[in-house]
Structure formats: structure tokens, C-alpha cells
Design a protein around this motif. Structure first.
Motif, PDB file in Angstrom:
ATOM      1  N   VAL A 158       0.844  -1.189   0.000  1.00  0.00           N
ATOM      2  CA  VAL A 158       0.000   0.000   0.000  1.00  0.00           C
ATOM      3  C   VAL A 158       0.884   1.246   0.000  1.00  0.00           C
ATOM      4  N   PRO A 159       0.897   2.028  -1.089  1.00  0.00           N
ATOM      5  CA  PRO A 159       0.157   1.833  -2.327  1.00  0.00           C
ATOM      6  C   PRO A 159       0.830   0.777  -3.197  1.00  0.00           C
ATOM      7  N   ALA A 160       0.030   0.105  -4.001  1.00  0.00           N
ATOM      8  CA  ALA A 160       0.564  -0.924  -4.897  1.00  0.00           C
ATOM      9  C   ALA A 160       1.246  -0.286  -6.097  1.00  0.00           C
ATOM     10  N   ASP A 161       0.775   0.878  -6.513  1.00  0.00           N
ATOM     11  CA  ASP A 161       1.359   1.594  -7.649  1.00  0.00           C
ATOM     12  C   ASP A 161       1.855   2.943  -7.157  1.00  0.00           C
ATOM     13  N   LEU A 162       3.120   3.213  -7.415  1.00  0.00           N
ATOM     14  CA  LEU A 162       3.751   4.427  -6.916  1.00  0.00           C
ATOM     15  C   LEU A 162       4.497   5.103  -8.060  1.00  0.00           C
ATOM     16  N   THR A 163       4.337   6.413  -8.191  1.00  0.00           N
ATOM     17  CA  THR A 163       5.066   7.190  -9.196  1.00  0.00           C
ATOM     18  C   THR A 163       5.984   8.151  -8.452  1.00  0.00           C
ATOM     19  N   ILE A 164       7.276   8.113  -8.805  1.00  0.00           N
ATOM     20  CA  ILE A 164       8.279   8.914  -8.108  1.00  0.00           C
ATOM     21  C   ILE A 164       9.228   9.567  -9.105  1.00  0.00           C
ATOM     22  N   ALA A 165       9.984  10.531  -8.627  1.00  0.00           N
ATOM     23  CA  ALA A 165      11.035  11.172  -9.421  1.00  0.00           C
ATOM     24  C   ALA A 165      12.335  10.384  -9.256  1.00  0.00           C
ATOM     25  N   PRO A 166      13.227  10.440 -10.255  1.00  0.00           N
ATOM     26  CA  PRO A 166      14.529   9.785 -10.099  1.00  0.00           C
ATOM     27  C   PRO A 166      15.248  10.293  -8.856  1.00  0.00           C
ATOM     28  N   GLY A 167      15.954   9.405  -8.161  1.00  0.00           N
ATOM     29  CA  GLY A 167      16.686   9.763  -6.955  1.00  0.00           C
ATOM     30  C   GLY A 167      15.883   9.597  -5.679  1.00  0.00           C
ATOM     31  N   THR A 168      14.616   9.187  -5.805  1.00  0.00           N
ATOM     32  CA  THR A 168      13.769   8.993  -4.631  1.00  0.00           C
ATOM     33  C   THR A 168      14.036   7.621  -4.030  1.00  0.00           C
ATOM     34  N   THR A 169      14.064   7.557  -2.707  1.00  0.00           N
ATOM     35  CA  THR A 169      14.214   6.286  -2.003  1.00  0.00           C
ATOM     36  C   THR A 169      12.840   5.798  -1.582  1.00  0.00           C
ATOM     37  N   VAL A 170      12.550   4.546  -1.932  1.00  0.00           N
ATOM     38  CA  VAL A 170      11.303   3.931  -1.492  1.00  0.00           C
ATOM     39  C   VAL A 170      11.633   3.046  -0.297  1.00  0.00           C
ATOM     40  N   VAL A 171      10.865   3.230   0.782  1.00  0.00           N
ATOM     41  CA  VAL A 171      11.039   2.427   1.994  1.00  0.00           C
ATOM     42  C   VAL A 171       9.813   1.539   2.132  1.00  0.00           C
ATOM     43  N   TRP A 172      10.024   0.237   2.063  1.00  0.00           N
ATOM     44  CA  TRP A 172       8.942  -0.714   2.297  1.00  0.00           C
ATOM     45  C   TRP A 172       8.951  -1.048   3.783  1.00  0.00           C
ATOM     46  N   GLU A 173       7.820  -0.872   4.431  1.00  0.00           N
ATOM     47  CA  GLU A 173       7.719  -1.088   5.872  1.00  0.00           C
ATOM     48  C   GLU A 173       6.661  -2.149   6.152  1.00  0.00           C
ATOM     49  N   ASN A 174       7.055  -3.189   6.878  1.00  0.00           N
ATOM     50  CA  ASN A 174       6.110  -4.242   7.253  1.00  0.00           C
ATOM     51  C   ASN A 174       5.345  -3.772   8.487  1.00  0.00           C
TER      52      ASN A 174
END
Length: 196
Positions: free
Chosen positions: A49-65
Motif C-alpha cells: 500500500v500503495p501498490a502503484d507508486l510514481t516517483i522522481a529519479p533519486g527517490t528512495t522507497v522504503v517498504w515497511e512491514n
């Protein structure tokens, strides 16, 4: 010291204050642009959640359980842009290696995994133990990205909280500088000549 010397001193002060305020503002803007991150939650409903994510280059995505069931974040090797690095929790460099080694690379409840996306394109990923239950996600990396969701339609740019805070601080510093400049210009001169 003459009145003329006093005004030169005030001008020097104003130049210095302006330089400091400008440098502070530029540093603040640069700091606000660095280190952007987005969080994707993994839950006990077996969803990203969210299943679909749009980001700019250089962005860090953190997946949290945020649940108690262990999950993984594993890229579909054939569904990442050409030239992009492979990513998977556990640090695996290939999809088959991640699948074969599971539960190595699992993210327990309360755990996180992060990856910084530098290459533009679409990245599809999944959770190894819950792939058959439909636990998949997509990260779209594009210039100007940053709105969550990937569907059509126009998105409104989001201003990070850190940029808002830096904007307020910079504005405050500029107002203070202008206030001091006004005070010194109005009340700080005309001392006459000093006698030795």
C-alpha cells in the motif's frame, strides 16, 4: 570617526547580512530537494500500500512491514528498465537467487527495506511467499514524478514538509535581516565626530 564612516559600516553590515541570508536560503532549498523518500506499507492483508507508486529519479522507497506476517520485496528481473540495477530484500542480485534463498531476505513485522531509484522506467516487484495471492506492486520512475498512484489524469505536485519548514525558516531569516537593516538605517547613524 565621521558620519560617512558610520554609513560605510552599515553598508558592510547589510552586505554581510544579505550574503548570509542568501546562502542560508540556497542551502535550505538544496537540503529540501535531497533525500526524498516514499513509504510503501506491507500488511497482513497481503498487500503493498500503495501498490502503484510514481516517483522522481533519486527517490528512495522504503517498504515497511506494518503487520506480523513476513514479506519480501523482490523485483521481477524481466520487468525492470534496461540498465537498471536489480533489487530485492536480502541484497540478492537476481530473481532466481532471491526465490531459491527465501526465507533469507524476508522482512519481519516492524522491519523495513529501502531502495533508491535512479533509472527512469517501470519497475514491477512482488512478495515471494504471497505472489500467488496477488501481492505485487509497481514503481514508475519519471521526471516530475512524485504523485502516488500511476493512473492517468493530471497530478498536483506535492511539496515535502522539509521544504515547507525550510521555506518558513528562510522567510523568517530574511524578515529579521530586513528588520535589522531598517533599524540600523533609521536609528544607527549621525553620531557626529569622535574626539580623541
Amino acid at each position: 570617526m565621521t558620519v560617512g564612516d558610520s554609513s560605510v559600516s552599515r553598508r558592510a553590515f547589510l552586505r554581510s547580512a544579505t550574503a548570509v541570508t542568501t546562502a542560508t536560503g540556497a542551502t535550505g532549498i538544496a537540503a529540501a530537494q535531497e533525500g526524498q523518500s516514499k513509504t510503501v506499507e506491507m500488511n497482513d492483508d497481503l498487500k503493498f500500500v500503495p501498490a502503484d507508486l510514481t516517483i522522481a529519479p533519486g527517490t528512495t522507497v522504503v517498504w515497511e512491514n506494518v503487520g506480523s506476517i513476513a514479506h519480501s520485496v523482490t523485483a521481477y528481473e524481466d520487468n525492470i528498465p534496461e540498465g537498471a540495477s536489480y533489487f530485492a530484500s536480502g541484497g540478492f542480485d537476481a530473481e532466481q537467487a532471491a526465490r531459491s534463498a527465501y526465507p533469507d531476505g524476508s522482512i519481519e513485522g516492524g522491519g523495513t527495506y529501502e531502495y533508491t531509484f535512479d533509472t527512469e522506467g517501470t519497475f514491477d516487484y512482488f512478495c515471494i511467499p504471497h505472489e500467488s495471492a496477488g501481492m505485487t506492486g509497481t514503481v514508475s520512475v519519471q521526471q516530475g514524478g512524485g504523485a502516488e498512484g500511476g493512473g492517468g489524469g493530471e497530478s498536483v505536485p506535492q511539496v515535502p514538509n522539509s521544504a515547507k519548514t525550510l521555506g518558513v525558516a528562510t522567510t523568517g531569516a530574511m524578515v529579521l535581516t530586513l528588520g535589522l537593516a531598517y533599524f540600523f538605517m533609521k536609528y544607527g547613524g549621525d553620531y557626529g565626530e569622535f574626539e580623541e
